[in-house]
Design a protein around this motif. Structure first.
Motif, PDB file in Angstrom:
ATOM      1  N   MET A   1       0.856  -1.153   0.000  1.00  0.00           N
ATOM      2  CA  MET A   1       0.000   0.000   0.000  1.00  0.00           C
ATOM      3  C   MET A   1       0.906   1.220   0.000  1.00  0.00           C
ATOM      4  SD  MET A   1      -1.682   2.602   1.760  1.00  0.00           S
ATOM      5  CE  MET A   1      -0.679   2.773   3.164  1.00  0.00           C
ATOM      6  N   PRO A   2       0.628   2.276  -0.680  1.00  0.00           N
ATOM      7  CA  PRO A   2      -0.459   2.429  -1.631  1.00  0.00           C
ATOM      8  C   PRO A   2      -0.178   1.718  -2.963  1.00  0.00           C
ATOM      9  CG  PRO A   2       0.723   4.498  -1.399  1.00  0.00           C
ATOM     10  CD  PRO A   2       1.336   3.534  -0.446  1.00  0.00           C
ATOM     11  N   GLN A   3      -1.256   1.281  -3.593  1.00  0.00           N
ATOM     12  CA  GLN A   3      -1.183   0.670  -4.916  1.00  0.00           C
ATOM     13  C   GLN A   3      -1.594   1.724  -5.935  1.00  0.00           C
ATOM     14  OE1 GLN A   3      -0.053  -2.339  -5.660  1.00  0.00           O
ATOM     15  NE2 GLN A   3       0.259  -2.893  -3.527  1.00  0.00           N
ATOM     16  N   ILE A   4      -0.667   2.055  -6.833  1.00  0.00           N
ATOM     17  CA  ILE A   4      -0.901   3.118  -7.807  1.00  0.00           C
ATOM     18  C   ILE A   4      -0.871   2.498  -9.193  1.00  0.00           C
ATOM     19  CG2 ILE A   4      -0.044   5.296  -8.745  1.00  0.00           C
ATOM     20  CD1 ILE A   4       1.395   5.621  -5.929  1.00  0.00           C
ATOM     21  N   THR A   5      -1.927   2.720  -9.967  1.00  0.00           N
ATOM     22  CA  THR A   5      -2.002   2.226 -11.333  1.00  0.00           C
ATOM     23  C   THR A   5      -2.168   3.413 -12.262  1.00  0.00           C
ATOM     24  OG1 THR A   5      -3.061   0.199 -10.551  1.00  0.00           O
ATOM     25  CG2 THR A   5      -3.211   0.674 -12.904  1.00  0.00           C
ATOM     26  N   VAL A   6      -1.330   3.453 -13.289  1.00  0.00           N
ATOM     27  CA  VAL A   6      -1.364   4.552 -14.256  1.00  0.00           C
ATOM     28  C   VAL A   6      -1.630   3.962 -15.632  1.00  0.00           C
ATOM     29  CG1 VAL A   6      -0.121   6.517 -15.225  1.00  0.00           C
ATOM     30  CG2 VAL A   6       0.352   5.786 -12.857  1.00  0.00           C
ATOM     31  N   ASP A   7      -2.806   4.240 -16.176  1.00  0.00           N
ATOM     32  CA  ASP A   7      -3.140   3.849 -17.545  1.00  0.00           C
ATOM     33  C   ASP A   7      -2.877   5.057 -18.435  1.00  0.00           C
ATOM     34  OD1 ASP A   7      -4.282   1.171 -17.089  1.00  0.00           O
ATOM     35  OD2 ASP A   7      -5.789   2.267 -15.943  1.00  0.00           O
ATOM     36  N   TYR A   8      -2.172   4.833 -19.549  1.00  0.00           N
ATOM     37  CA  TYR A   8      -1.859   5.956 -20.428  1.00  0.00           C
ATOM     38  C   TYR A   8      -1.850   5.515 -21.886  1.00  0.00           C
ATOM     39  CZ  TYR A   8       2.863   4.041 -20.810  1.00  0.00           C
ATOM     40  OH  TYR A   8       3.930   3.214 -21.048  1.00  0.00           O
ATOM     41  N   SER A   9      -2.200   6.437 -22.762  1.00  0.00           N
ATOM     42  CA  SER A   9      -2.202   6.169 -24.201  1.00  0.00           C
ATOM     43  C   SER A   9      -0.786   5.892 -24.681  1.00  0.00           C
ATOM     44  CB  SER A   9      -2.760   7.367 -24.969  1.00  0.00           C
ATOM     45  OG  SER A   9      -4.087   7.647 -24.590  1.00  0.00           O
ATOM     46  N   THR A  10      -0.636   4.876 -25.515  1.00  0.00           N
ATOM     47  CA  THR A  10       0.693   4.538 -26.035  1.00  0.00           C
ATOM     48  C   THR A  10       1.284   5.682 -26.857  1.00  0.00           C
ATOM     49  OG1 THR A  10      -0.293   3.428 -27.948  1.00  0.00           O
ATOM     50  CG2 THR A  10       0.322   2.048 -26.066  1.00  0.00           C
ATOM     51  N   THR A  11       0.454   6.551 -27.375  1.00  0.00           N
ATOM     52  CA  THR A  11       0.964   7.692 -28.137  1.00  0.00           C
ATOM     53  C   THR A  11       1.761   8.651 -27.258  1.00  0.00           C
ATOM     54  OG1 THR A  11      -1.113   8.884 -27.813  1.00  0.00           O
ATOM     55  CG2 THR A  11      -0.884   7.604 -29.859  1.00  0.00           C
ATOM     56  N   LEU A  12       1.676   8.466 -25.942  1.00  0.00           N
ATOM     57  CA  LEU A  12       2.429   9.310 -25.003  1.00  0.00           C
ATOM     58  C   LEU A  12       3.754   8.687 -24.572  1.00  0.00           C
ATOM     59  CD1 LEU A  12      -0.491  10.445 -22.675  1.00  0.00           C
ATOM     60  CD2 LEU A  12       0.721  11.846 -24.366  1.00  0.00           C
ATOM     61  N   ALA A  13       4.120   7.561 -25.149  1.00  0.00           N
ATOM     62  CA  ALA A  13       5.309   6.826 -24.698  1.00  0.00           C
ATOM     63  C   ALA A  13       6.540   7.718 -24.587  1.00  0.00           C
ATOM     64  CB  ALA A  13       5.578   5.641 -25.617  1.00  0.00           C
ATOM     65  N   ASN A  14       6.737   8.598 -25.539  1.00  0.00           N
ATOM     66  CA  ASN A  14       7.906   9.476 -25.517  1.00  0.00           C
ATOM     67  C   ASN A  14       7.633  10.839 -24.889  1.00  0.00           C
ATOM     68  OD1 ASN A  14       9.561   7.568 -26.846  1.00  0.00           O
ATOM     69  ND2 ASN A  14       8.685   8.183 -28.809  1.00  0.00           N
ATOM     70  N   ASP A  15       6.379  11.078 -24.529  1.00  0.00           N
ATOM     71  CA  ASP A  15       5.973  12.386 -24.021  1.00  0.00           C
ATOM     72  C   ASP A  15       5.623  12.383 -22.533  1.00  0.00           C
ATOM     73  OD1 ASP A  15       6.114  13.218 -26.706  1.00  0.00           O
ATOM     74  OD2 ASP A  15       4.016  12.688 -27.047  1.00  0.00           O
ATOM     75  N   PHE A  16       5.795  11.235 -21.888  1.00  0.00           N
ATOM     76  CA  PHE A  16       5.403  11.067 -20.487  1.00  0.00           C
ATOM     77  C   PHE A  16       6.620  10.574 -19.720  1.00  0.00           C
ATOM     78  CE2 PHE A  16       2.160   8.557 -17.627  1.00  0.00           C
ATOM     79  CZ  PHE A  16       2.515   9.324 -16.545  1.00  0.00           C
ATOM     80  N   ASN A  17       7.151  11.443 -18.866  1.00  0.00           N
ATOM     81  CA  ASN A  17       8.317  11.080 -18.063  1.00  0.00           C
ATOM     82  C   ASN A  17       7.827  10.268 -16.861  1.00  0.00           C
ATOM     83  OD1 ASN A  17      10.602  10.886 -16.480  1.00  0.00           O
ATOM     84  ND2 ASN A  17      11.292  12.968 -16.955  1.00  0.00           N
TER      85      ASN A  17
ATOM     86  N   CYS B   1       5.135   2.671  -1.405  1.00  0.00           N
ATOM     87  CA  CYS B   1       4.546   3.191  -2.644  1.00  0.00           C
ATOM     88  C   CYS B   1       4.955   2.315  -3.821  1.00  0.00           C
ATOM     89  CB  CYS B   1       5.001   4.625  -2.883  1.00  0.00           C
ATOM     90  SG  CYS B   1       4.452   5.790  -1.638  1.00  0.00           S
ATOM     91  N   LYS B   2       3.962   1.826  -4.558  1.00  0.00           N
ATOM     92  CA  LYS B   2       4.200   0.968  -5.712  1.00  0.00           C
ATOM     93  C   LYS B   2       3.383   1.495  -6.878  1.00  0.00           C
ATOM     94  CE  LYS B   2       4.521  -2.828  -2.490  1.00  0.00           C
ATOM     95  NZ  LYS B   2       4.094  -2.036  -1.324  1.00  0.00           N
ATOM     96  N   SER B   3       4.049   1.775  -7.988  1.00  0.00           N
ATOM     97  CA  SER B   3       3.360   2.280  -9.176  1.00  0.00           C
ATOM     98  C   SER B   3       3.499   1.298 -10.323  1.00  0.00           C
ATOM     99  CB  SER B   3       3.936   3.636  -9.603  1.00  0.00           C
ATOM    100  OG  SER B   3       3.604   4.631  -8.659  1.00  0.00           O
ATOM    101  N   HIS B   4       2.389   1.083 -11.013  1.00  0.00           N
ATOM    102  CA  HIS B   4       2.336   0.212 -12.188  1.00  0.00           C
ATOM    103  C   HIS B   4       1.870   1.064 -13.356  1.00  0.00           C
ATOM    104  CE1 HIS B   4       2.377  -3.117  -9.294  1.00  0.00           C
ATOM    105  NE2 HIS B   4       1.485  -2.401  -8.635  1.00  0.00           N
ATOM    106  N   PHE B   5       2.613   1.041 -14.444  1.00  0.00           N
ATOM    107  CA  PHE B   5       2.250   1.799 -15.641  1.00  0.00           C
ATOM    108  C   PHE B   5       1.750   0.831 -16.702  1.00  0.00           C
ATOM    109  CE2 PHE B   5       5.048   4.561 -13.337  1.00  0.00           C
ATOM    110  CZ  PHE B   5       4.534   5.821 -13.569  1.00  0.00           C
ATOM    111  N   ARG B   6       0.553   1.111 -17.220  1.00  0.00           N
ATOM    112  CA  ARG B   6      -0.055   0.246 -18.227  1.00  0.00           C
ATOM    113  C   ARG B   6      -0.378   1.058 -19.476  1.00  0.00           C
ATOM    114  NH1 ARG B   6      -4.703  -2.661 -14.621  1.00  0.00           N
ATOM    115  NH2 ARG B   6      -5.562  -0.575 -14.895  1.00  0.00           N
TER     116      ARG B   6
END
Length: 120
Positions: free
Chosen positions: A1-17, A40-45
């Motif tokens: 805990m906390p469990q952090i999930t970040v869903d993002y458009s693949t078109t942002l692959a180079n635009d999202f640090n 703190c645990k973050s998962h990027f999808r």
């Protein structure tokens, strides 16, 4: 805990640090929700298909879900959500004239939540 999930458009692959965003978000979660840094645990999808209204072109989406153990006030959750949106605006810079849609939510983890941490 906390469990952090970040869903993002693949078109942002180079635009999202993503690494810088995760570090900044973890710092905010510790400060606002009194979490421990090592918890703190973050998962990027990345997501390939996104549609906004009737449009599939020209839009990029990022949605963050933060799951916390129950007990935080609504004010704490709202402050964390607002901070998350601001951090997204700082760390996502879409190129090519895309419209950026960011959103975030903080929710309580279900009482059934359990975790294991150990060495294999």
């Amino acid at each position: 805990m906390p469990q952090i999930t970040v869903d993002y458009s693949t078109t942002l692959a180079n635009d999202f640090n993503r690494p810088a965003f995760a570090r900044a978000l973890h710092t905010a979660v510790v400060a606002i929700a009194t979490a421990k840094p090592q918890a703190c645990k973050s998962h990027f999808r990345p997501t390939e298909d996104s549609t906004v209204g009737d449009d599939t072109e020209g839009h990029a989406l990022v949605h963050v879900t933060i799951g916390l153990l129950a007990g935080r006030t609504d004010e704490t959750k709202a402050r964390l959500t607002e901070t998350t949106v601001e951090l997204l605006r700082e760390h996502v810079k879409p190129a090519g004239g895309r419209v950026l849609h960011v959103s975030a939510e903080v929710r309580d983890l279900d009482p059934s939540y359990r975790k294991y941490e150990g060495e294999g």
